[in-house]
Design a protein around this motif. Structure first.
Motif, PDB file in Angstrom:
ATOM      1  N   PHE A 284      -0.875  -3.170   6.433  1.00 31.46           N
ATOM      2  CA  PHE A 284      -1.761  -3.336   5.265  1.00 31.46           C
ATOM      3  C   PHE A 284      -1.084  -2.883   3.973  1.00 31.46           C
ATOM      4  N   SER A 285      -0.160  -1.922   4.071  1.00 31.25           N
ATOM      5  CA  SER A 285       0.507  -1.410   2.860  1.00 31.25           C
ATOM      6  C   SER A 285       1.410  -2.450   2.210  1.00 31.25           C
ATOM      7  N   LYS A 286       1.727  -3.519   2.948  1.00 30.79           N
ATOM      8  CA  LYS A 286       2.571  -4.587   2.397  1.00 30.79           C
ATOM      9  C   LYS A 286       1.752  -5.693   1.730  1.00 30.79           C
ATOM     10  N   LEU A 287       0.432  -5.510   1.679  1.00 29.48           N
ATOM     11  CA  LEU A 287      -0.441  -6.518   1.089  1.00 29.48           C
ATOM     12  C   LEU A 287      -0.164  -6.676  -0.402  1.00 29.48           C
ATOM     13  N   VAL A 288       0.028  -7.887  -0.843  1.00 28.94           N
ATOM     14  CA  VAL A 288       0.238  -8.187  -2.260  1.00 28.94           C
ATOM     15  C   VAL A 288      -1.120  -8.343  -2.932  1.00 28.94           C
ATOM     16  N   LYS A 289      -1.251  -7.811  -4.129  1.00 28.68           N
ATOM     17  CA  LYS A 289      -2.524  -7.856  -4.860  1.00 28.68           C
ATOM     18  C   LYS A 289      -3.004  -9.291  -5.021  1.00 28.68           C
ATOM     19  N   GLY A 290      -4.260  -9.504  -4.674  1.00 28.75           N
ATOM     20  CA  GLY A 290      -4.846 -10.835  -4.787  1.00 28.75           C
ATOM     21  C   GLY A 290      -4.649 -11.693  -3.551  1.00 28.75           C
ATOM     22  N   GLN A 291      -3.929 -11.187  -2.597  1.00 29.41           N
ATOM     23  CA  GLN A 291      -3.658 -11.958  -1.372  1.00 29.41           C
ATOM     24  C   GLN A 291      -4.787 -11.729  -0.365  1.00 29.41           C
TER      25      GLN A 291
END
Length: 321
Positions: A284-291
């Motif tokens: 989850f920490s690799k989630l790009v904003k807005g994705q």
């Protein structure tokens, strides 16, 4: 019949005359060669040098300038042997040579006796050039370097390596001058080329040793290569998806909970593969904003499996407070 007999006699006489002519021609040439070779000549001949009795802890660094041009006076019989191949002379490093911090220095005045002893008594040395030779030397270094395998192998359809290659030895020891050894970080093998392979591999490969072979010593010049080859098949397995690094302040619901993996394994191992042998994680920490989706990654794979592919590249999710 009388005419036939007469022609045969005349032909025989002519053939004998021709044979006698060639016999005298060969004898004349032979006498000429003997006469020429019996004469005394003065010629300058180039000699390559080989080193002898160099201390075991040192090595002479090769140099193409290490040669002597020697003018000899002798009969042609004695000199002709030097023209069939480039002759060699030995330089004895245990005597009649000077040593500095980096050089051995040979000069004509001190080394002449040893030089003259390598010629026949009826060969007179008229001149030697150059009158001084400098041999650069280095202290031997010992270094162990890995063997780098090169292969070009094409397997028969449905076959592949079972456990990879086994190379023995997988590293070799090099002994030689520091200036040369320090530059060598690995040794390549010749390329093993095989096609339509469907049985175990067992080969001997030569090592591609450096061009400075005369200055270096190698613990091995060949390696053995072995590999087990087996029939392979494709498998598909649905593996649970794990979400990691989710902040404590939120909850995440995601779909699908399981995704299918395609993998390649040997027939002998096919029934031993279990779901627990794989692990698929979404960080989850690799989630790009807005994705609005996560990327699944395979983080655990059994050793007996190859070419694992994820059949679904996105995991949908929603955040709940």
């Amino acid at each position: 019949m009388h005419k036939t007999l007469k022609s045969k006699i005349l032909k025989s006489i002519k053939d004998k005359r021709i044979n006698i002519f060639f016999l005298f021609l060969v004898l004349s040439f032979f006498i000429l060669v003997i006469t020429k070779l019996s004469a005394t000549y003065t010629n300058t001949i180039m000699f390559l040098l080989k080193t002898e009795h160099v201390p075991s802890e040192e090595v002479i660094v090769s140099d193409k300038s290490h040669k002597l041009n020697i003018t000899l006076k002798s009969q042609g019989f004695n000199l002709i042997k030097y023209y069939f191949k480039t002759p060699e002379l030995a330089i004895d490093f245990s005597k009649n040579i000077n040593k500095t911090d980096s050089l051995y220095i040979w000069n004509k005045s001190s080394g002449y006796t040893n030089l003259a002893s390598q010629f026949d008594k009826n060969e007179e040395i008229i001149n030697v050039t150059p009158d001084t030779l400098r041999f650069r030397y280095d202290v031997n270094a010992v270094k162990k370097v890995p063997v780098k395998l090169h292969t070009d192998i094409r397997f028969n359809q449905g076959y592949d390596l079972l456990d990879g290659f086994s190379v023995k030895p997988d590293s070799i020891t090099i002994i030689g001058p520091h200036v040369i050894v320090d530059k060598i970080n690995y040794i390549n093998t010749d390329t093993l080329k095989l096609k339509k392979v469907k049985s175990n591999i067992n080969s001997i490969l030569n090592l591609k040793l450096p061009n400075t072979l005369n200055e270096l010593k190698f613990s091995d010049k060949q390696v053995s290569l072995k590999a087990s080859v087996s029939k392979f098949t494709e498998g598909i397995m649905k593996v649970p998806v794990i979400i990691t690094n989710v902040p404590d302040s939120i909850s995440v619901k995601y779909f699908p909970k399981k995704i299918a993996l395609t993998y390649y394994t040997s027939l002998s191992n096919f029934n031993n593969i279990k779901i627990e042998d794989f692990e698929v994680v979404c960080d989850f920490s690799k989630l790009v904003k807005g994705q609005s989706y996560l990327h699944p990654e395979v983080t655990k794979i059994p050793k007996s499996v190859k070419n694992v592919k994820i059949n679904q590249q996105q995991i949908e999710f929603i955040i709940t407070e």
